[in-house]
Write a protein that holds these residues in place. Structure first.
Motif, PDB file in Angstrom:
ATOM      1  N   SER A 160      -7.351   4.009  -6.217  1.00 19.32           N
ATOM      2  CA  SER A 160      -6.432   3.793  -5.106  1.00 19.32           C
ATOM      3  C   SER A 160      -5.199   4.670  -5.255  1.00 19.32           C
ATOM      4  CB  SER A 160      -6.026   2.319  -5.041  1.00 19.32           C
ATOM      5  OG  SER A 160      -5.328   2.085  -3.861  1.00 19.32           O
ATOM      6  N   SER A 191       0.814  -1.218   0.000  1.00 18.48           N
ATOM      7  CA  SER A 191       0.000   0.000   0.000  1.00 18.48           C
ATOM      8  C   SER A 191       0.848   1.269   0.000  1.00 18.48           C
ATOM      9  CB  SER A 191      -0.942   0.004   1.210  1.00 18.48           C
ATOM     10  OG  SER A 191      -0.211  -0.103   2.410  1.00 18.48           O
ATOM     11  N   ASP A 240      -2.110  -2.017  -5.825  1.00 25.91           N
ATOM     12  CA  ASP A 240      -1.551  -0.718  -5.427  1.00 25.91           C
ATOM     13  C   ASP A 240      -0.089  -0.556  -5.854  1.00 25.91           C
ATOM     14  OD1 ASP A 240      -3.895   0.096  -4.319  1.00 25.91           O
ATOM     15  OD2 ASP A 240      -3.113   0.437  -2.306  1.00 25.91           O
TER      16      ASP A 240
END
Lengths: 373, 325
Positions: free
Chosen positions: B60, A136, A170
């Protein structure tokens, strides 16, 4: 109708120092003897820290811990190449990045000891806290890099992640944004061959992780992650490139996780001893020591001095960690927003009043310390 | 100036881009296209491609890179084209944006304003009409704002753009172009955390926000034409933090309350409002608090959406029910 070849790509691997401690002189980074010794000291510090952390976990003195044994060169080598103004965005096995960049060791113990204050680094330490959700955080590095360029700063952002993270959307989105915007970022993948129990082959059919950068329009290179000189050199070049406005680089540091995923894991369930032994021969610290000894930079006396210093540094850090007063329960409320909201102020007030009543009641009983309410 | 909500938001962004060089906008179609609803119209040509950034199509990454920008000192304003598409970026919001300050004990922070249109009533395809504010209100570390009119939209957005912490700024689609009103030309702020007592009254309190607040205004107008009722009407505006004193003092005065939300019934903000009213005002209550909400169903496509959305009739029925208790 025709079938034309459109592209032709190659992927490279950099290694400078081999398992026997022999170097390729042409590729050697420009490091003075003092710097070489400093680099070696960082490796030893990290190694001693890591062994101590494992012991503390077994004794219940810190929480679950992820060892970096075998991967020391990856974090130390990359961090040693950075400038103070660069920003790092680690995953959770980058203890060496924090310490090599100058974050006190006690902070790292604190973090793994369950105290957020460990992540409160000094204002001149540009080390973002540990990120647990896999893959992330490279996006944060890319965003930071874009801000650096926008504000015309001579700085680079560095995002760390592992081989498992390359399966996460991600991480790939981070590479895509880095490529599209030519961000001054270095993406560092510590390919330690395992995502807990799953081998690298389960994450991607691609031969290397480095080649993934090609699809996003920038350069990726595989580096022998157990060769601190190669790691340093590759990082140095990637940083210079980013600083010169020439865009991102993906470094795949090819290494091996010698320990368990964390202290909550048992790697004997999914890998064999032979493999471990093969990699033990590739130890990053041993080969660097052999090299430094051969060129006369490291003497047995100096080696012992460095080790002794590391041991006492770690002991001092442990003592500082263990004698530190516990964080205050009000910290839970105080760092949610820049200013405490009226709602949180009330929750905090009520809880602290409750705590104080409970503690007064228990201290009035003989000898009982304050417990959790 | 006479402005609808889209124009008021555009104006708020333009004025803040003018005065704060650290403000950057990013998202899909926010640049050349000016946003699919034109909220960012003309901003890229005026403030440049490095401040109004068209990004790859990846929610995202839009939120994730904003976190990095914010940590380095910018105030990014990521736009998520429809709130129904935010879920790929949800992890970044929940796992990072809301936690950076706490995690680092204040060493790092995440000042950013996530703008996203939400809600039903414009006959949109699937995923374009949900009302999911409760997800963000339930996430510690985020602030949540929903304006119901152009004037509030401009003042609240300006405040959000100056917040040192992440703000979810949800824009009710149905109100975007529903009406125009006189909006002050100059820059101004409306503080977050303050409700607007739109109309004072003594018999019953109606609490709502966003597009449903407009619905309440209509319902109250209708019912007051039919019967003699003194109704207090509260527009929450800021859903996290909430102006609890405004809620409690009103309910203590009227002793009756109806909460109206577009979102599903179970565990929506209306549930929390009911719980707090009970906790603080038990002895003031003259009737049980009523909720008028969407249903615990999927938001239907538009042939049925007007059945799903709380109507003026349903609101009026609940008001009568509470009054007749």
């Amino acid at each position: 109708m025709s079938l034309q070849k459109l592209t032709d790509f190659s992927t490279y691997k950099l290694s400078i120092l081999d398992e026997q401690g022999k170097v390729d002189e042409k590729l050697l980074p420009k490091l003075s003897n003092t710097q070489l010794v400093e680099l070696y000291s960082h490796l030893i510090n990290l190694h001693v820290f890591d062994e101590k952390a494992l012991k503390l976990q077994r004794q219940g003195r810190i929480g679950t811990y992820g060892s970096c044994a075998g991967q020391e060169a990856c974090t130390v080598g990359t961090a040693y190449a950075m400038e103070k103004q660069d920003w790092t965005f680690p995953a959770f096995r980058e203890h060496g990045v924090f310490m090599t960049r100058g974050v006190p060791m006690v902070n790292v113990f604190q973090y793994w000891g369950g105290d957020e204050r460990g992540s409160k680094v000094e204002s001149d330490m540009n080390c973002f806290p540990v990120a647990i959700p896999v893959g992330s955080q490279p996006l944060h590095a890319v965003g930071c890099a874009l801000a650096m360029r926008y504000l015309k700063k001579d700085a680079v952002a560095i995002g760390y992640f592992g081989d498992g993270a390359t399966s996460e959307g991600d991480t790939l989105e981070a590479m895509n944004f880095a490529g599209v915007f030519q961000a001054p970022v270095v993406l560092v993948c510590q390919n330690n061959q395992f995502a807990i129990s799953e081998p690298r082959s389960l994450q991607t059919r691609a031969e290397t992780i480095a080649q993934k950068a090609i699809a996003f329009g920038f350069e990726g290179i595989q580096v022998d992650g157990n060769d601190v000189l190669a790691v340093y050199q590759a990082m140095k070049q990637a940083l210079e490139k980013a600083r010169a406005g020439k865009g991102p680089t993906l470094l795949e540091l090819y290494t091996y996780r010698m320990g368990d995923h964390t202290t909550a894991d048992d790697s004997t369930r999914y890998r064999n001893k032979e493999e471990l032994e093969t990699w033990r021969k590739r130890d990053p610290i041993v080969r660097f020591k052999t090299y430094l000894t051969a060129i006369g930079v490291l003497t047995p006396a100096l080696e012992e001095k460095i080790m002794n210093e590391a041991v006492s540094k770690v002991e001092r850090a442990v003592q500082a960690y263990e004698t530190m007063p516990a964080p205050s329960p009000s910290d839970m409320f105080d760092y949610m927003y820049a200013q405490l909201t009226p709602e949180l102020a009330e929750q905090k007030k009520n809880f602290l009043a409750h705590l104080s009543r409970v503690n007064n009641a228990s201290s009035s009983k003989s000898g009982e310390g304050p417990g959790f309410p | 100036m006479k402005a609808n909500m889209v124009q008021a938001l555009n104006n708020a962004l333009a004025l803040e881009l003018e005065s704060n060089p650290k403000l950057v906008l990013l998202g899909e179609d926010v640049g050349v296209d000016g946003g699919v609803f034109r909220v960012t119209e003309g901003l890229q040509s005026k403030y440049g491609k490095d401040r109004v950034i068209d990004t790859p199509l990846a929610e995202s990454a839009i939120i994730g890179t904003s976190i990095g920008m914010a940590a380095y000192g910018l105030h990014p304003v990521p736009e998520i084209q429809f709130s129904g598409f935010i879920y790929p970026g949800f992890d970044q919001l929940i796992s990072h944006a809301s936690r950076i300050r706490f995690r680092s004990r204040g060493r790092f922070s995440c000042p950013m304003t996530i703008r996203s249109p939400y809600g039903g009533g414009i006959k949109a395809p699937e995923h374009h009409s949900e009302s999911t504010e409760a997800l963000y209100i339930h996430t510690p570390g985020l602030k949540v704002v929903i304006p119901s009119n152009p004037t509030d939209a401009k003042g609240l957005l300006t405040s959000a753009l100056r917040e040192p912490d992440p703000v979810m700024f949800l824009e009710p689609l149905r109100v975007y172009r529903a009406f125009r009103e006189e909006v002050p030309d100059e820059q101004y702020t409306i503080p977050l955390g303050r409700a607007n007592v739109f109309q004072s009254g003594s018999d019953i309190t109606i609490i709502s926000w966003g597009a449903m607040f407009r619905q309440c205004v209509d319902a109250v107008k209708e019912i007051q034409e039919e019967e003699k009722l003194s109704i207090e009407l509260i527009d929450l505006r800021s859903l996290s933090p909430i102006d609890w004193p405004a809620v409690h003092s009103s309910v203590q005065k009227t002793g009756r309350c109806v909460v109206v939300q577009e979102a599903p019934l179970t565990l929506g903000l209306a549930s929390e409002i009911m719980a707090r009213i009970l906790e603080k005002n038990f002895l003031h209550l003259k009737a049980p608090v009523e909720r008028v909400t969407g249903f615990d169903t999927i938001m239907p496509l538009f042939k049925l959406e007007n059945y799903y959305l709380p109507s003026a009739e349903r609101i009026k029925s609940s008001i009568r029910k509470v009054m007749q208790f």
